[in-house]
Design a protein around this motif. Sequence first.
Motif, mmCIF file in Angstrom:
data_model
loop_
_atom_site.group_PDB
_atom_site.id
_atom_site.type_symbol
_atom_site.label_atom_id
_atom_site.label_comp_id
_atom_site.label_asym_id
_atom_site.label_seq_id
_atom_site.Cartn_x
_atom_site.Cartn_y
_atom_site.Cartn_z
ATOM 1 N N LEU A 26 0.952 -1.008 0.197
ATOM 2 C CA LEU A 26 0.059 0.075 0.142
ATOM 3 C C LEU A 26 1.193 1.036 -0.054
ATOM 4 O O LEU A 26 0.793 2.136 -0.903
ATOM 5 N N ALA A 27 1.611 1.337 0.979
ATOM 6 C CA ALA A 27 3.108 2.357 0.943
ATOM 7 C C ALA A 27 3.473 2.615 -0.628
ATOM 8 O O ALA A 27 3.860 3.814 -1.101
ATOM 9 N N ARG A 28 4.071 1.899 -1.309
ATOM 10 C CA ARG A 28 4.533 1.594 -2.167
ATOM 11 C C ARG A 28 3.791 2.017 -3.514
ATOM 12 O O ARG A 28 3.506 3.215 -4.295
ATOM 13 N N GLY A 29 2.331 1.564 -3.128
ATOM 14 C CA GLY A 29 1.021 1.993 -4.575
ATOM 15 C C GLY A 29 0.883 3.607 -4.027
ATOM 16 O O GLY A 29 0.807 4.262 -4.871
ATOM 17 N N PHE A 30 0.571 4.242 -3.361
ATOM 18 C CA PHE A 30 0.999 5.380 -2.574
ATOM 19 C C PHE A 30 1.815 6.123 -2.866
ATOM 20 O O PHE A 30 1.186 7.172 -3.736
ATOM 21 N N SER A 31 3.046 6.003 -3.004
ATOM 22 C CA SER A 31 3.397 7.065 -3.739
ATOM 23 C C SER A 31 5.570 6.727 -4.131
ATOM 24 O O SER A 31 6.281 7.396 -4.300
ATOM 25 N N GLY A 32 5.008 5.403 -4.114
ATOM 26 C CA GLY A 32 5.960 4.454 -5.479
ATOM 27 C C GLY A 32 7.958 4.212 -4.800
ATOM 28 O O GLY A 32 8.524 4.173 -4.937
ATOM 29 N N PHE A 33 7.518 4.068 -3.387
ATOM 30 C CA PHE A 33 8.822 4.408 -2.760
ATOM 31 C C PHE A 33 7.481 2.960 -1.427
ATOM 32 O O PHE A 33 7.056 3.845 -0.240
ATOM 33 N N LYS A 70 9.784 -0.337 -20.591
ATOM 34 C CA LYS A 70 9.361 1.053 -20.876
ATOM 35 C C LYS A 70 10.468 1.850 -20.353
ATOM 36 O O LYS A 70 11.256 2.885 -20.478
ATOM 37 N N ALA A 71 11.157 1.305 -19.242
ATOM 38 C CA ALA A 71 12.352 2.420 -18.088
ATOM 39 C C ALA A 71 13.451 1.731 -19.426
ATOM 40 O O ALA A 71 14.377 2.635 -19.522
ATOM 41 N N VAL A 72 13.880 0.302 -19.891
ATOM 42 C CA VAL A 72 15.198 0.765 -20.696
ATOM 43 C C VAL A 72 15.187 1.455 -21.711
ATOM 44 O O VAL A 72 16.100 1.550 -21.911
ATOM 45 N N ARG A 73 14.116 1.578 -21.989
ATOM 46 C CA ARG A 73 13.770 2.726 -23.399
ATOM 47 C C ARG A 73 14.288 4.158 -22.782
ATOM 48 O O ARG A 73 14.699 4.660 -23.477
ATOM 49 N N LEU A 74 13.863 4.435 -22.065
ATOM 50 C CA LEU A 74 13.442 5.916 -21.043
ATOM 51 C C LEU A 74 14.959 6.274 -20.619
ATOM 52 O O LEU A 74 15.435 7.260 -20.720
ATOM 53 N N GLY A 164 19.114 16.372 -10.132
ATOM 54 C CA GLY A 164 19.633 16.468 -11.468
ATOM 55 C C GLY A 164 18.696 17.541 -12.662
ATOM 56 O O GLY A 164 17.346 17.657 -11.536
ATOM 57 N N ARG A 165 19.133 17.472 -12.834
ATOM 58 C CA ARG A 165 18.915 18.410 -14.703
ATOM 59 C C ARG A 165 17.763 16.830 -15.521
ATOM 60 O O ARG A 165 17.077 17.706 -16.545
ATOM 61 N N SER A 166 18.191 15.751 -15.020
ATOM 62 C CA SER A 166 17.069 15.194 -16.056
ATOM 63 C C SER A 166 14.801 15.055 -16.040
ATOM 64 O O SER A 166 15.242 15.745 -14.847
ATOM 65 N N SER A 167 14.763 15.128 -17.354
ATOM 66 C CA SER A 167 13.329 15.070 -16.699
ATOM 67 C C SER A 167 13.171 13.976 -16.425
ATOM 68 O O SER A 167 13.655 13.054 -15.648
ATOM 69 N N ALA A 168 11.529 14.381 -15.464
ATOM 70 C CA ALA A 168 10.777 13.629 -13.858
ATOM 71 C C ALA A 168 10.644 11.757 -15.317
ATOM 72 O O ALA A 168 10.843 11.192 -14.184
ATOM 73 N N SER A 169 10.140 11.977 -15.947
ATOM 74 C CA SER A 169 10.231 10.797 -16.955
ATOM 75 C C SER A 169 11.294 10.288 -17.410
ATOM 76 O O SER A 169 11.956 8.619 -16.932
ATOM 77 N N VAL A 170 12.972 10.593 -17.334
ATOM 78 C CA VAL A 170 13.744 9.662 -17.307
ATOM 79 C C VAL A 170 14.501 9.330 -15.638
ATOM 80 O O VAL A 170 15.264 8.500 -15.620
ATOM 81 N N VAL A 171 14.573 10.071 -14.908
ATOM 82 C CA VAL A 171 14.390 9.833 -13.261
ATOM 83 C C VAL A 171 13.714 8.889 -12.647
ATOM 84 O O VAL A 171 14.333 7.627 -12.061
ATOM 85 N N ARG A 172 12.897 8.757 -13.226
ATOM 86 C CA ARG A 172 11.810 6.967 -12.730
ATOM 87 C C ARG A 172 12.692 6.423 -13.799
ATOM 88 O O ARG A 172 12.451 5.128 -12.769
ATOM 89 N N ALA A 173 12.342 6.644 -14.721
ATOM 90 C CA ALA A 173 13.336 5.197 -15.864
ATOM 91 C C ALA A 173 14.256 4.942 -15.038
ATOM 92 O O ALA A 173 14.880 3.844 -14.881
ATOM 93 N N ASN A 174 14.734 5.932 -15.159
ATOM 94 C CA ASN A 174 16.488 5.468 -14.050
ATOM 95 C C ASN A 174 16.916 4.535 -12.995
ATOM 96 O O ASN A 174 17.168 3.345 -12.928
ATOM 97 N N ILE A 175 15.466 5.032 -12.220
ATOM 98 C CA ILE A 175 15.563 4.562 -10.785
ATOM 99 C C ILE A 175 14.579 3.176 -10.720
ATOM 100 O O ILE A 175 14.937 2.050 -10.666
ATOM 101 N N ILE A 176 13.601 2.744 -11.859
ATOM 102 C CA ILE A 176 13.210 1.200 -11.940
ATOM 103 C C ILE A 176 13.965 0.740 -12.824
ATOM 104 O O ILE A 176 13.838 -0.351 -12.540
ATOM 105 N N LEU A 177 14.963 1.427 -13.833
ATOM 106 C CA LEU A 177 16.389 0.238 -14.129
ATOM 107 C C LEU A 177 17.178 -0.243 -12.600
ATOM 108 O O LEU A 177 17.530 -1.864 -13.081
ATOM 109 N N PHE A 178 17.319 0.958 -12.814
ATOM 110 C CA PHE A 178 18.706 0.670 -11.782
ATOM 111 C C PHE A 178 17.842 -0.679 -10.929
ATOM 112 O O PHE A 178 18.759 -1.365 -9.874
ATOM 113 N N PHE A 179 17.283 -0.548 -10.215
ATOM 114 C CA PHE A 179 16.859 -1.176 -9.185
ATOM 115 C C PHE A 179 15.866 -2.632 -9.697
ATOM 116 O O PHE A 179 16.727 -3.638 -8.742
#
Length: 273
Positions: A26-33, A70-74, A164-179
Amino acid sequence: MWNLSSLPVDLPVLAFLALVAALSGLARGFSGFGAALVFVPLASTAVPPAVAVPLLLVMDALLAWGFIPKAVRLANHRDVGLMTLGAIAGIPAGVYLLSTLDPLTIRWSIVAIVVLLLALLMSRWRYDGEPASPLTVLVGAVSGVLAGAAQIGGPPVVAYWLGGRSSASVVRANIILFFAISTVLSAISYIWGGLITVHVLMLAVLLALFYGAGLWLGSRMFGLANERTFRRICLAMIAVSALISMPILDGLLRPQADAEIGAAPADVSIMKR
């Protein structure tokens, strides 16, 4: 084929773990973390940390793969690669600590780390400089140690990349792919260290149903209140989980618990009572 009687925990412990899995989802669904910051300290009050940590990793791995294509692409592959270099060094170190330290020491350490990471999240501090290569590797190493020891490697990475200066979509993709990559690295280390056992896999498959339900419900409820409200709810859940998971409170919160649970060895087979 297996049934409930073959599980390594009794029914009250199983029900408690199911509740904690649902709350962390539930916590992760709320906020992603926040899944690990809720699940690991609370689950470690019922089973040894060397069981709770790989249990969350397997549950999360069962449900998270749909986000990866999608994360791999972005994603910025260079930044993710540098972060991964650090994690390659950090994760085995964290797994070593998890498998060798006294479980009671690990529990107190998890509580302390969760409180520090909670303070970091509440401060809204963000690194706003250029993501220099050595610093990116260092953040990956710190995240790797925390992930290997307790699956709580997310906040340092999030705080670093969000500034950083990356867009939100790139940051989110970075986080998903790294995790995703760090999950694979952690799984390899856990298997090598004998922490992912048949019993852990059995529990993970069962508890993933509740974890997944929490993810679904949290994501559905996200639009019912503003982001600040949900952020406060998640932070409050993390704070409460850290508080009630303190080993010093075991006698008050679980008066019927076995005295040796807090210092049990990593073998999951001892947990059924």
